[in-house]
Design an enzyme around this catalytic site. Structure first.
Site, PDB file in Angstrom:
ATOM      1  N   ILE A  11       0.834  -1.215   0.000  1.00 59.71           N
ATOM      2  CA  ILE A  11       0.000   0.000   0.000  1.00 59.71           C
ATOM      3  C   ILE A  11       0.866   1.261   0.000  1.00 59.71           C
ATOM      4  CG2 ILE A  11      -0.363   0.232   2.516  1.00 59.71           C
ATOM      5  CD1 ILE A  11      -2.952   0.725  -0.321  1.00 59.71           C
ATOM      6  N   SER A  33      12.352   1.268   6.512  1.00 59.06           N
ATOM      7  CA  SER A  33      12.009  -0.047   5.999  1.00 59.06           C
ATOM      8  C   SER A  33      13.070  -1.055   6.420  1.00 59.06           C
ATOM      9  CB  SER A  33      11.933   0.012   4.468  1.00 59.06           C
ATOM     10  OG  SER A  33      11.778  -1.286   3.957  1.00 59.06           O
ATOM     11  N   ARG A  34      12.589  -2.267   6.736  1.00 59.50           N
ATOM     12  CA  ARG A  34      13.541  -3.321   7.077  1.00 59.50           C
ATOM     13  C   ARG A  34      14.133  -3.934   5.819  1.00 59.50           C
ATOM     14  NH1 ARG A  34       9.546  -7.129   9.692  1.00 59.50           N
ATOM     15  NH2 ARG A  34       8.749  -6.609   7.632  1.00 59.50           N
ATOM     16  N   LYS A  87      -5.597   1.712   7.824  1.00 54.86           N
ATOM     17  CA  LYS A  87      -6.680   0.946   8.422  1.00 54.86           C
ATOM     18  C   LYS A  87      -6.272  -0.521   8.516  1.00 54.86           C
ATOM     19  CE  LYS A  87      -8.000  -1.817   5.912  1.00 54.86           C
ATOM     20  NZ  LYS A  87      -7.963  -2.788   4.807  1.00 54.86           N
ATOM     21  N   ASP A 165     -10.169  -7.813   6.721  1.00 49.04           N
ATOM     22  CA  ASP A 165      -9.219  -6.782   6.257  1.00 49.04           C
ATOM     23  C   ASP A 165      -9.867  -5.969   5.127  1.00 49.04           C
ATOM     24  OD1 ASP A 165      -6.344  -5.590   6.020  1.00 49.04           O
ATOM     25  OD2 ASP A 165      -6.903  -6.208   4.006  1.00 49.04           O
TER      26      ASP A 165
HETATM   27  P1  NAP Z   1       2.394  -5.643   3.229  1.00 49.07           P
HETATM   28  O1  NAP Z   1       2.841  -5.179   1.882  1.00 49.07           O
HETATM   29  O2  NAP Z   1       2.320  -7.094   3.478  1.00 49.07           O
HETATM   30  O3  NAP Z   1       3.315  -5.029   4.369  1.00 49.07           O
HETATM   31  C1  NAP Z   1       3.619  -3.670   4.416  1.00 49.07           C
HETATM   32  C2  NAP Z   1       4.984  -3.465   5.019  1.00 49.07           C
HETATM   33  O4  NAP Z   1       4.881  -3.493   6.437  1.00 49.07           O
HETATM   34  C3  NAP Z   1       6.030  -4.504   4.703  1.00 49.07           C
HETATM   35  O5  NAP Z   1       6.563  -4.329   3.446  1.00 49.07           O
HETATM   36  C4  NAP Z   1       7.038  -4.258   5.801  1.00 49.07           C
HETATM   37  O6  NAP Z   1       7.781  -3.116   5.464  1.00 49.07           O
HETATM   38  C5  NAP Z   1       6.147  -3.842   6.976  1.00 49.07           C
HETATM   39  N1  NAP Z   1       5.961  -4.956   7.915  1.00 49.07           N
HETATM   40  C6  NAP Z   1       5.347  -6.127   7.697  1.00 49.07           C
HETATM   41  N2  NAP Z   1       5.412  -6.905   8.806  1.00 49.07           N
HETATM   42  C7  NAP Z   1       6.070  -6.190   9.727  1.00 49.07           C
HETATM   43  C8  NAP Z   1       6.477  -6.440  11.062  1.00 49.07           C
HETATM   44  N3  NAP Z   1       6.183  -7.595  11.669  1.00 49.07           N
HETATM   45  N4  NAP Z   1       7.159  -5.471  11.726  1.00 49.07           N
HETATM   46  C9  NAP Z   1       7.455  -4.317  11.115  1.00 49.07           C
HETATM   47  N5  NAP Z   1       7.103  -4.020   9.844  1.00 49.07           N
HETATM   48  C10 NAP Z   1       6.419  -4.948   9.167  1.00 49.07           C
HETATM   49  O7  NAP Z   1       0.987  -5.020   3.596  1.00 49.07           O
HETATM   50  P2  NAP Z   1       0.089  -3.959   2.825  1.00 49.07           P
HETATM   51  O8  NAP Z   1      -0.773  -4.673   1.863  1.00 49.07           O
HETATM   52  O9  NAP Z   1       0.886  -2.823   2.372  1.00 49.07           O
HETATM   53  O10 NAP Z   1      -0.884  -3.538   4.043  1.00 49.07           O
HETATM   54  C11 NAP Z   1      -0.417  -2.771   5.116  1.00 49.07           C
HETATM   55  C12 NAP Z   1      -1.617  -2.090   5.768  1.00 49.07           C
HETATM   56  O11 NAP Z   1      -2.304  -1.311   4.781  1.00 49.07           O
HETATM   57  C13 NAP Z   1      -2.644  -3.077   6.331  1.00 49.07           C
HETATM   58  O12 NAP Z   1      -3.170  -2.586   7.533  1.00 49.07           O
HETATM   59  C14 NAP Z   1      -3.722  -3.116   5.243  1.00 49.07           C
HETATM   60  O13 NAP Z   1      -5.004  -3.412   5.760  1.00 49.07           O
HETATM   61  C15 NAP Z   1      -3.669  -1.698   4.721  1.00 49.07           C
HETATM   62  N6  NAP Z   1      -4.149  -1.563   3.342  1.00 49.07           N
HETATM   63  C16 NAP Z   1      -3.688  -2.393   2.356  1.00 49.07           C
HETATM   64  C17 NAP Z   1      -4.215  -2.289   1.073  1.00 49.07           C
HETATM   65  C18 NAP Z   1      -3.742  -3.162  -0.064  1.00 49.07           C
HETATM   66  O14 NAP Z   1      -4.283  -3.062  -1.163  1.00 49.07           O
HETATM   67  N7  NAP Z   1      -2.736  -4.001   0.115  1.00 49.07           N
HETATM   68  C19 NAP Z   1      -5.184  -1.341   0.795  1.00 49.07           C
HETATM   69  C20 NAP Z   1      -5.584  -0.473   1.800  1.00 49.07           C
HETATM   70  C21 NAP Z   1      -5.059  -0.603   3.070  1.00 49.07           C
HETATM   71  P3  NAP Z   1       9.366  -3.104   5.433  1.00 49.07           P
HETATM   72  O15 NAP Z   1       9.775  -4.316   4.689  1.00 49.07           O
HETATM   73  O16 NAP Z   1       9.590  -1.833   4.697  1.00 49.07           O
HETATM   74  O17 NAP Z   1       9.843  -3.061   6.827  1.00 49.07           O
END
Ligand code: NAP
Length: 309
Positions: A11, A33-34, A87, A165
């Site tokens: 996101i 970012s990690r 969110k 989610d």
């Molecule tokens: P994601 O790509 O799986 O994870 C986002 C980033 O969070 C990862 O790249 C990592 O960043 C960090 N992360 C993951 N696990 C972690 C941990 N245990 N400790 C610290 N950092 C961690 O997820 P996403 O889809 O972007 O979703 C993230 C949030 O946005 C969620 O709450 C989701 O509901 C919301 N969201 C997502 C979407 C969608 O379309 N995907 C849409 C709207 C809202 P680093 O590698 O940079 O550390």
């Protein structure tokens, strides 16, 4: 305003970076970012280090999943930074309350965003519904988890919410539209035997004036993806389609010219700037409360294991 983005995943790349870069208000000053990096700006691995040495950055936007997000949010608030949360705002209702309290104590703003409330036709739908009696509201939110959440293990683990989610987006719209609050009457959660969280949920609500309010959330949808809310009132019908991007009133598609900024995330960032400039916070926990209620009241039905590939 300088802002740091923390958690550079799907996101962050799809929405946050473009929204910030296209804004006249915001300047992306750092990323934390990690694993990843954002070109052209300073990148950090250690969040606490960034907070310490980048006193020029007074605002952070946290885009990691909900369970790890709390520690980042609390550290930022206690370091006197304004915080924007993706969110859902947290993995429990109480931890969100703790964050709001910390924001007040530190005299900074916190913004619990609900991006679907910024979908193009949601404000117009809210206006149209004002004063009308709700006879029926049906949420139909059916998408293919393999297509939208590939390799996201966290989403299936406790606190990841499973089908809630995406489902919480529908609940965030429902709670924005309804003038009278509803509460959950019954729920069924379909949980794959190898996962912590549901792949589908069926929810039935009590409406104070007797309206029939229910939701069908399902992650097993292949083919056409459905993000629809159908509403029947005493004075006509309204359907929101495509997660609120489109609206049909009495069988006629209607659009709105009353849009200053294009896109849900540009509108979120504009709102966040307003909150900071006004010395305010916004944290509406109602959608998360509805999810918590579903986990409290829902009957668990074990379904076949979910194997992604
Ligand atoms: P994601 O790509 O799986 O994870 C986002 C980033 O969070 C990862 O790249 C990592 O960043 C960090 N992360 C993951 N696990 C972690 C941990 N245990 N400790 C610290 N950092 C961690 O997820 P996403 O889809 O972007 O979703 C993230 C949030 O946005 C969620 O709450 C989701 O509901 C919301 N969201 C997502 C979407 C969608 O379309 N995907 C849409 C709207 C809202 P680093 O590698 O940079 O550390």
């Amino acid at each position: 305003m300088n802002i740091a983005l923390v958690g550079i995943g799907k996101i962050a790349r799809d929405q946050h970076i473009p929204a910030i870069n296209n804004s006249e208000t915001w300047s992306l000053a750092a990323a934390v970012s990690r694993n990843g990096a954002v070109d052209g700006i300073e990148n950090y691995v250690d969040f606490h280090h960034m907070l310490e040495i980048r006193q020029d950055i007074r605002v952070v936007s946290l885009t990691m999943p909900p369970v790890p997000r709390f520690d980042f949010a609390m550290a930022a608030l206690n370091a006197g930074r304004h915080v924007m949360l993706e969110k859902p705002p947290g993995s429990t209702v109480s931890e969100c309350q703790a964050l709001l309290n910390a924001a007040h104590q530190n005299r900074v703003s916190i913004y619990a965003t609900w991006h679907s409330r910024m979908a193009k036709m949601v404000p117009a739908a809210k206006d149209w519904l004002s004063g009308k009696k709700i006879k029926r509201l049906a949420i139909i939110w059916k998408e293919d988890v393999r297509r939208w959440h590939p390799n996201q293990d966290w989403i299936w683990q406790a606190g990841g919410l499973g089908v809630f989610d995406p489902g919480i987006n529908a609940l965030s719209i429902m709670t924005e539209l309804l003038e009278d609050p509803v509460h959950l009457k019954s729920a069924t959660l379909d949980i794959p035997e190898n996962k912590d969280c549901p792949i589908a949920a069926h929810l039935r609500y009590v409406h104070p004036h007797g309206g029939d309010v229910h939701a069908e959330l399902d992650w097993r949808q292949t083919g056409d993806q459905i993000w629809t809310i159908e509403i029947e009132t005493d004075d006509g019908n309204l359907t929101l389609l495509d997660g609120g991007a489109r609206m049909v009133i009495n069988d006629v598609e209607t659009t709105s010219d009353d849009i200053l900024l294009n896109g849900e995330y540009p509108r979120l960032y504009a709102k966040f700037a307003e909150l900071i400039n006004g010395g305010q916070s916004e944290m509406d926990l109602t959608p998360l409360q509805h999810v918590a209620d579903a986990f409290l009241l829902g009957r668990r039905m074990t379904t076949e294991p979910f194997i992604e590939n």
